[in-house]
Design a protein around this motif. Sequence first.
Motif, PDB file in Angstrom:
ATOM      1  N   LEU A   1       0.824  -1.213   0.000  1.00 54.37           N
ATOM      2  CA  LEU A   1       0.000   0.000   0.000  1.00 54.37           C
ATOM      3  C   LEU A   1       0.860   1.266   0.000  1.00 54.37           C
ATOM      4  CD1 LEU A   1      -3.081   0.268  -0.084  1.00 54.37           C
ATOM      5  CD2 LEU A   1      -3.048   0.712   2.353  1.00 54.37           C
ATOM      6  N   THR A   2       1.745   1.363  -0.996  1.00 52.43           N
ATOM      7  CA  THR A   2       2.506   2.592  -1.171  1.00 52.43           C
ATOM      8  C   THR A   2       1.821   3.548  -2.142  1.00 52.43           C
ATOM      9  OG1 THR A   2       3.855   1.365  -2.773  1.00 52.43           O
ATOM     10  CG2 THR A   2       4.765   1.672  -0.574  1.00 52.43           C
ATOM     11  N   ALA A   3       0.614   3.191  -2.587  1.00 51.59           N
ATOM     12  CA  ALA A   3      -0.220   4.084  -3.391  1.00 51.59           C
ATOM     13  C   ALA A   3      -1.667   3.640  -3.248  1.00 51.59           C
ATOM     14  CB  ALA A   3       0.210   4.077  -4.859  1.00 51.59           C
ATOM     15  N   ASN A   4      -2.579   4.503  -3.630  1.00 53.92           N
ATOM     16  CA  ASN A   4      -4.009   4.205  -3.533  1.00 53.92           C
ATOM     17  C   ASN A   4      -4.560   3.777  -4.892  1.00 53.92           C
ATOM     18  OD1 ASN A   4      -5.145   4.432  -0.951  1.00 53.92           O
ATOM     19  ND2 ASN A   4      -4.923   6.659  -0.989  1.00 53.92           N
ATOM     20  N   TYR A   5      -5.302   2.673  -4.884  1.00 52.33           N
ATOM     21  CA  TYR A   5      -6.035   2.220  -6.057  1.00 52.33           C
ATOM     22  C   TYR A   5      -7.454   1.869  -5.630  1.00 52.33           C
ATOM     23  CZ  TYR A   5      -1.499   1.788  -8.402  1.00 52.33           C
ATOM     24  OH  TYR A   5      -0.276   2.047  -8.957  1.00 52.33           O
ATOM     25  N   GLN A   6      -8.269   1.436  -6.590  1.00 51.56           N
ATOM     26  CA  GLN A   6      -9.635   1.041  -6.294  1.00 51.56           C
ATOM     27  C   GLN A   6      -9.650  -0.110  -5.287  1.00 51.56           C
ATOM     28  OE1 GLN A   6     -11.803  -0.660  -9.617  1.00 51.56           O
ATOM     29  NE2 GLN A   6     -13.699   0.324  -8.996  1.00 51.56           N
TER      30      GLN A   6
END
Length: 621
Positions: A503-508
């Motif tokens: 979780l080093t970035a946000n996705y759906q």
Amino acid sequence: MHVLKNIFSGLIFLLFLLAGCKTANVVYLKDFGAMPDSRQNTAVAAAKLVQFLQSHKDAGPLTVHVPKGVYHFYETDALVREYYISNHDQDNPKKVGIELKQLKNITIDGNGSTFIFHGRMIPLAILHSRNITIKNISFDFELPALRQLNVLEANKNTGEVIAEIYPKANYQIKNNKLVVLGEGYEFEPSVAMAFNENKRLTYIRRDVGFSPRTVEEVRPDVLKISGWKEAAFTSPGERYVLRTYYRPTPGIFVSESKDITLHNVKVHYAEGMGMLAQMSENITLDSFAVALKGKDDPRYFTTQADATHFSACKGKIISRNGLYEGMADDAINVHGTYLRVVKIVNGHTLHARYMHPQAWGFKWGEAGDNVQFIESAKMELVGDNYTNKIKIIKPLDKPDDFGAREFEIVFEKPLPAQVSADGTYGLENLAWTPEVYFTNNIIRNNRARGALFSTPKKVVCSDNIFDHTHGTAILLCGDCNGWFETGACKDVEISNNTFINALTANYQFTNAVISIYPEIPDLKNQRKYFHSGIVIKDNKFDMFDRPVLYAKSTNGLRFENNTIVYNKEFAPFHWNKHLFFFEKVRNVVISNNKFQKILKPAEDVRIELSDSATIKIGNNQ
């Protein structure tokens, strides 16, 4: 005489045993004209080999021996086929390197060979076949559609980036735009994946847009990119993998087949998914990889979409000892497909339709399959333990289910009274749902998510390493509104895994390291829970941020004997500031876990639309 008779009988029996121990018949790819380590078109030899296999398909088990080497496959003389492939773009026809169709008891042993493909092709298709084993082969493309920019200079003040393109050549500048030239196709990239030099995706940089004002050629293979907002965020040494969201062809396509094994098979690139299986039974991936070609591989990317994807399969899906890295989507996704009810014909008959533009044209079900109904806004099953069996299913827009979007389905029992054709009800085929065993795999440095499971059968996800997945490591989903991917999980064990800075970035759907996230537009009015029977135990979470577990519409969830430790590799950023975030849940237990930072339920546990009395927290350290 009696003694001689016994001796004779014994000899006959011995000969029978020796005949039974005879090794399976072996055929050699070179006998059909294939030349290793040459650049001739192996597609011609492969077609002759398959023709031979077709003519000997009742001769017993056959092993195809491929002398170790490098073999090239070109679109010229390749097979041209019409395929409808789940979760891919349904553009036809498609070029195919090797098609194994209506075969059984075949083993292809590559002996460490590499098959290199040219153009837009499906390297391997397995259709309507049984007991097929592919082993010791690597699949790659000489010129992938994805392109990579190696940043040499970045001027944050002028907004200019100087970058070297890889692979070299095979591009043009038209009207100040970069045009990628493939073998027989071209396109303008519109989006990019940002990587650090260590081949991990860049912190909080998801799906970077690529629409600069101008692109100029400084010298061959070196470009000046102006008016690109990423100039303010990038540094020399970073890589940007240029792409679109187009996914025409998987690396390996399996359809309506049974007992398929891929052993020590590697997919280094595909313009869709690494391996896509649909309407198939019993698939084993052992030491399967969607991976780079080693630490010195100049590429940072592998596939355009998921590493492996299973749509409407049954039996057992086994993925063990695998390596999944650098792909532009998930390591594994297992699901079925909801049809939407579009017309009620009579009390036993309705019309239903595939809805997603990348999921239609393949068989959905057959007579005798057990089906359940769901109301899509609340994602609630219709009736109490209500199911119905298909009596007759036939396509409405095609002569058969090949290429069909809409079906007429006659059921054995009356339809539920509440089911209507107003666009809010879906059908789930329970017959085509698998058990899943995802064990001892490494998932690292990929976009989006790690592992997705949507099946009511048993799921075991254990002893894996999730290392810097850019989004959620594990997602339990379900959606009859957008992706139309079934369905509810009822028996899931997530155990002995190691999660390293997921979780080093946000996705759906990425609300925590483990995200239980069915898509439910009207959660407030939902009365029945979607997921159940989930156990998360004996895992290690090595984290830089807060959210460990998010769960929605779940009845029965245990989080036990896990260890949560923290590092400072990145600064916390996620909008979810809680270790545990629950919406519409009950029968949740959080116990016997070890927290490096003491668990403070008032701060660390957020509860919405739930009865807090059914969430038990105790004996944590």
